[in-house]
Design a protein around this motif. Structure first.
Motif, short mmCIF file in Angstrom:
data_model
loop_
_atom_site.label_atom_id
_atom_site.label_comp_id
_atom_site.label_asym_id
_atom_site.label_seq_id
_atom_site.Cartn_x
_atom_site.Cartn_y
_atom_site.Cartn_z
N VAL A 193 -9.49 -0.48 -9.83
CA VAL A 193 -8.68 -1.46 -9.12
C VAL A 193 -7.18 -1.25 -9.35
O VAL A 193 -6.38 -1.33 -8.42
CB VAL A 193 -9.11 -2.89 -9.51
CG1 VAL A 193 -8.09 -3.92 -9.02
CG2 VAL A 193 -10.48 -3.20 -8.92
N ALA A 194 -6.77 -0.99 -10.59
CA ALA A 194 -5.34 -0.84 -10.87
C ALA A 194 -4.73 0.31 -10.08
O ALA A 194 -3.62 0.19 -9.54
CB ALA A 194 -5.12 -0.64 -12.36
N ALA A 195 -5.43 1.43 -9.98
CA ALA A 195 -4.92 2.57 -9.23
C ALA A 195 -4.80 2.23 -7.75
O ALA A 195 -3.82 2.60 -7.08
CB ALA A 195 -5.83 3.78 -9.43
N LEU A 196 -5.77 1.52 -7.22
CA LEU A 196 -5.73 1.12 -5.81
C LEU A 196 -4.57 0.17 -5.55
O LEU A 196 -3.89 0.27 -4.53
CB LEU A 196 -7.06 0.48 -5.42
CG LEU A 196 -8.26 1.44 -5.41
CD1 LEU A 196 -9.57 0.65 -5.31
CD2 LEU A 196 -8.15 2.42 -4.25
N CYS A 197 -4.32 -0.75 -6.47
CA CYS A 197 -3.18 -1.66 -6.34
C CYS A 197 -1.86 -0.90 -6.32
O CYS A 197 -0.96 -1.21 -5.53
CB CYS A 197 -3.18 -2.68 -7.47
SG CYS A 197 -4.44 -3.96 -7.33
N ASP A 198 -1.75 0.11 -7.18
CA ASP A 198 -0.51 0.89 -7.22
C ASP A 198 -0.27 1.61 -5.90
O ASP A 198 0.87 1.65 -5.40
CB ASP A 198 -0.58 1.92 -8.36
CG ASP A 198 -0.51 1.28 -9.74
OD1 ASP A 198 -0.18 0.08 -9.82
OD2 ASP A 198 -0.79 1.98 -10.73
N ILE A 199 -1.32 2.17 -5.33
CA ILE A 199 -1.18 2.86 -4.05
C ILE A 199 -0.78 1.88 -2.95
O ILE A 199 0.10 2.15 -2.13
CB ILE A 199 -2.47 3.59 -3.68
CG1 ILE A 199 -2.75 4.69 -4.68
CG2 ILE A 199 -2.39 4.15 -2.27
CD1 ILE A 199 -1.67 5.72 -4.81
N LEU A 200 -1.41 0.73 -2.92
CA LEU A 200 -1.07 -0.28 -1.92
C LEU A 200 0.38 -0.72 -2.08
O LEU A 200 1.09 -0.94 -1.08
CB LEU A 200 -2.02 -1.48 -2.04
CG LEU A 200 -3.42 -1.24 -1.49
CD1 LEU A 200 -4.39 -2.29 -2.00
CD2 LEU A 200 -3.41 -1.25 0.05
N ASP A 201 0.87 -0.81 -3.32
CA ASP A 201 2.28 -1.14 -3.55
C ASP A 201 3.19 -0.13 -2.87
O ASP A 201 4.17 -0.49 -2.22
CB ASP A 201 2.58 -1.16 -5.05
CG ASP A 201 2.17 -2.47 -5.72
OD1 ASP A 201 1.76 -3.40 -5.01
OD2 ASP A 201 2.26 -2.53 -6.97
N THR A 202 2.87 1.15 -3.03
CA THR A 202 3.73 2.19 -2.46
C THR A 202 3.73 2.16 -0.94
O THR A 202 4.69 2.61 -0.31
CB THR A 202 3.29 3.59 -2.93
OG1 THR A 202 1.99 3.90 -2.41
CG2 THR A 202 3.27 3.68 -4.44
N LEU A 203 2.68 1.62 -0.35
CA LEU A 203 2.59 1.54 1.10
C LEU A 203 3.14 0.22 1.65
O LEU A 203 3.09 -0.02 2.86
CB LEU A 203 1.12 1.70 1.54
CG LEU A 203 0.48 3.05 1.22
CD1 LEU A 203 -1.00 3.03 1.61
CD2 LEU A 203 1.21 4.18 1.94
N GLY A 204 3.65 -0.62 0.75
CA GLY A 204 4.24 -1.89 1.17
C GLY A 204 3.29 -3.07 1.18
O GLY A 204 3.68 -4.17 1.58
N TYR A 205 2.07 -2.87 0.72
CA TYR A 205 1.08 -3.95 0.65
C TYR A 205 1.02 -4.44 -0.79
O TYR A 205 0.18 -4.04 -1.59
CB TYR A 205 -0.30 -3.45 1.10
CG TYR A 205 -0.38 -3.10 2.57
CD1 TYR A 205 -0.89 -4.01 3.49
CD2 TYR A 205 0.06 -1.86 3.04
CE1 TYR A 205 -0.97 -3.69 4.85
CE2 TYR A 205 -0.02 -1.54 4.39
CZ TYR A 205 -0.53 -2.46 5.28
OH TYR A 205 -0.61 -2.15 6.62
#
Length: 224
Positions: free
Chosen positions: A18-30
């Motif tokens: 989950v933490a890795a997925l959250c980081d990626i979503l952050d970089t995409l503006g989500y």
């Protein structure tokens, strides 16, 4: 579609978190896709308390009456309609008076192939749910029935759960750190980028254990 979803679930469970997925979503503006920290896993095994699946959303309304002709209404219809890979996601119950999830709901969900439940409200029959090993995330425990306290007004509609807007069919991933919802529009991109990030983190971890400084490792891989 099911075969594809099975591949996605297997890939995430084996390689991502989950933490890795959250980081990626952050970089995409989500930046608001992680559910509120009040939602915690019921199952005590921190390595096997989560799930990966598609959202089946449930919109609740607080009530102070019972519809005598059909006390549970759409709540029953939803449960009977669950399919393999589904995650039941209940809308937030800010009043905290309803306990819409218990042993029988878990029994039906597991029998139909659902992989988990997110209940931003109360649950009950907690010991029995733990005994059957069905993954549930919850905000509280209270031994009351939904009848006369809450009623499902619709399902498979956009809802808010844990301060996140959840659309039906979106990918929901949960582990001991929490729950993240991946919008359909960026799902493929997130999975690709997350795979790349995990690979970089593995390399960074090896370099750190070999004695390199955190600054050196960050400058090299760009992950932290």
């Amino acid at each position: 579609m099911l075969a594809k979803d099975e591949e996605i679930r297997d890939f995430i469970q084996q390689h991502l978190y989950v933490a890795a997925l959250c980081d990626i979503l952050d970089t995409l503006g989500y930046r608001n896709q992680a559910m509120h920290q009040r939602l915690r896993p019921l199952l005590p095994d921190m390595r096997n308390c989560g799930f990966v699946g598609r959202a089946r959303t449930v919109r609740w309304m607080e009530t102070d009456y019972i519809v005598e002709s059909d006390p549970y209404g759409l709540e029953i219809d939803l449960m009977d309609d669950l399919r393999p890979g589904d995650v039941v996601v209940h809308s937030t119950d800010y009043s905290g008076t309803n306990a819409p999830w218990g042993e029988l709901m878990s029994t039906v969900a597991r029998r139909n192939g659902a992989v988990g439940c997110v209940c931003d409200s109360q649950i009950r029959d907690a010991v029995k749910i733990i005994a059957m090993g069905f993954p549930v995330y919850y905000a509280g425990i209270r031994p009351v029935d939904s009848q006369g306290r809450g009623r499902v007004m619709a399902y498979d509609v956009p809802i808010r759960c844990g301060e996140v807007l959840v659309n039906p069919g979106e990918l929901v991933v949960a582990d001991f750190d929490g729950i993240v919802v991946i919008p359909r529009a960026v799902e493929a991109q997130v999975l690709t980028l997350a795979q790349e990030r995990v690979s970089k983190e593995d390399q960074a971890r090896r370099d750190l254990l070999d004695g390199r400084s955190l600054r050196e490792v960050y400058n090299k891989y760009g992950v932290l």
